[in-house]
Write a protein that holds these residues in place. Structure first.
Motif, PDB file in Angstrom:
ATOM      1  N   HIS A 125       0.849  -1.202   0.000  1.00 11.23           N
ATOM      2  CA  HIS A 125       0.000   0.000   0.000  1.00 11.23           C
ATOM      3  C   HIS A 125       0.885   1.252   0.000  1.00 11.23           C
ATOM      4  O   HIS A 125       2.096   1.182   0.164  1.00 11.23           O
ATOM      5  CB  HIS A 125      -0.888   0.022   1.244  1.00 11.23           C
ATOM      6  CG  HIS A 125      -0.115   0.112   2.529  1.00 11.23           C
ATOM      7  ND1 HIS A 125       0.518  -0.983   3.091  1.00 11.23           N
ATOM      8  CD2 HIS A 125       0.167   1.157   3.339  1.00 11.23           C
ATOM      9  CE1 HIS A 125       1.141  -0.601   4.190  1.00 11.23           C
ATOM     10  NE2 HIS A 125       0.959   0.693   4.371  1.00 11.23           N
ATOM     11  N   ASP A 127       0.835   5.112   2.013  1.00 12.00           N
ATOM     12  CA  ASP A 127       0.232   5.645   3.242  1.00 12.00           C
ATOM     13  C   ASP A 127      -0.638   6.864   2.956  1.00 12.00           C
ATOM     14  O   ASP A 127      -0.221   7.790   2.241  1.00 12.00           O
ATOM     15  CB  ASP A 127       1.320   6.036   4.252  1.00 12.00           C
ATOM     16  CG  ASP A 127       1.826   4.836   5.049  1.00 12.00           C
ATOM     17  OD1 ASP A 127       1.344   3.716   4.820  1.00 12.00           O
ATOM     18  OD2 ASP A 127       2.707   5.033   5.910  1.00 12.00           O
ATOM     19  N   HIS A 283       4.694  -0.089  -0.083  1.00 13.07           N
ATOM     20  CA  HIS A 283       5.443  -0.789   0.959  1.00 13.07           C
ATOM     21  C   HIS A 283       4.528  -1.726   1.720  1.00 13.07           C
ATOM     22  O   HIS A 283       3.307  -1.619   1.654  1.00 13.07           O
ATOM     23  CB  HIS A 283       6.097   0.208   1.916  1.00 13.07           C
ATOM     24  CG  HIS A 283       5.101   0.982   2.724  1.00 13.07           C
ATOM     25  ND1 HIS A 283       4.449   2.084   2.219  1.00 13.07           N
ATOM     26  CD2 HIS A 283       4.609   0.794   3.974  1.00 13.07           C
ATOM     27  CE1 HIS A 283       3.614   2.554   3.132  1.00 13.07           C
ATOM     28  NE2 HIS A 283       3.680   1.794   4.218  1.00 13.07           N
TER      29      HIS A 283
END
Ligand code: MN
Length: 308
Positions: A125, A127, A283
């Protein structure tokens, strides 16, 4: 030497890493982690003010490799923030737990006895894409790391985009994604107690600040290089599409960061510090550390409104 031979020699002499020729570094040590992204930087002590030529090369490494790692950086909170400021202005996030009550610091913490699921998220994903200006990068340092496991994996979304067919690129170039962080608290409250994420309990963001539409392909503000900016976390739908129509394409694109040839992994040790680009990487923390404490603290640097 013939022209052809000379050209061949130039090609083979050139180090191509992270999809582009590797820049040269004279003031810091730079060792790529993989061919896809990430590097380790040596010869720098972040407790000291940085010389301009050293800072320049750190920024070049960050832009090229997207995640830079430095070992043995035993920084105070002030030193951590001072280094972060080189990358931009610090921001708060509505959902990320604060570290020591400091609004400019967040923590990712899992005590040895807790379920690993307290730490979001187990899938690749980016952030906080639901914000109008999602984070540019995170500056993260390990206080406590598992003896084994608990790496963070990264995937280079420039290369993921560049590998797509022209037809798919054309579809994505004209697409926007609606991301929303509005219902994470209510969703979390519905989970069994042992499966809940550790979320920040209160914040000052307004409801309308928690949902935004962004281009599915975003450009780097300086280089113009394009990257895939689609992730299932906080995803609502493609703009103008129903949720049902959106799902199959989302699912296909969600596989991209899982390709090993786009990835690197950071193995945490106490005082390992990384800066990762939250715009052009995805990440994911790897939940393979039973009975081990993992405590990472970080600052978040605000990014530009994603450019289509
Ligand atoms: Mn994350």
């Amino acid at each position: 030497m013939s022209v052809e031979a000379k050209a061949l020699q130039t090609v083979s002499d050139q180090i191509v890493v992270a999809g582009r020729p590797m820049p040269q570094f004279h003031h810091i040590g730079v060792e790529p982690l993989t061919g896809a992204c990430g590097c380790e930087i040596t010869g720098v002590d972040l407790r000291q003010p940085l010389k301009p030529e050293v800072l320049d090369e750190i920024m070049t490494a960050f832009e090229h490799f997207l995640v830079i790692m430095l070992r043995d950086q035993n920084l105070s909170i002030e030193q951590h923030k001072a280094f972060s400021h080189y990358f931009g202005e610090l921001m708060e996030l509505p959902q990320a737990p604060l570290y020591a009550g400091d609004r400019e610091m967040q923590e990712v913490r899992r005590e040895a006895h807790e379920p690993v699921s307290v730490v979001p998220f187990t899938k690749f994903h980016t952030d906080s894409p639901f914000l109008e200006r999602p984070p540019k990068c995170m500056v993260m340092r390990a206080i406590d790391a598992p003896r084994y496991g608990g790496d963070t994996a990264f995937a280079n979304m420039y290369i993921a985009y560049e590998d797509l067919s022209d037809g798919m690129k054309k579809v994505l170039d004209n697409l926007r994604v609606v991301y929303s962080g509005r219902d994470i608290w209510s969703k979390n409250a519905k989970l069994d107690e042992g499966r809940r994420l550790r979320l920040r309990e209160s914040h000052d963001f307004r409801e309308d600040q928690l949902e935004n539409a962004h281009p599915a392909v975003r450009r780097h503000p300086r280089t113009g290089r394009k990257a895939l900016f689609v992730t299932p976390t906080y995803f609502k739908r493609f703009d103008g599409w129903s949720e049902a129509d959106s799902r199959p394409l989302l699912e296909y694109l969600a596989h991209m960061p899982h390709k090993l040839q786009y990835q690197c992994r950071i193995r945490w040790k106490p005082n390992t510090l990384i800066v990762w680009d939250n715009r052009f990487l995805q990440h994911c923390g790897i939940h393979d550390y039973e009975n081990e404490r993992r405590h990472l603290i970080r600052t978040t640097v605000i990014g530009e409104r994603p450019l289509g």
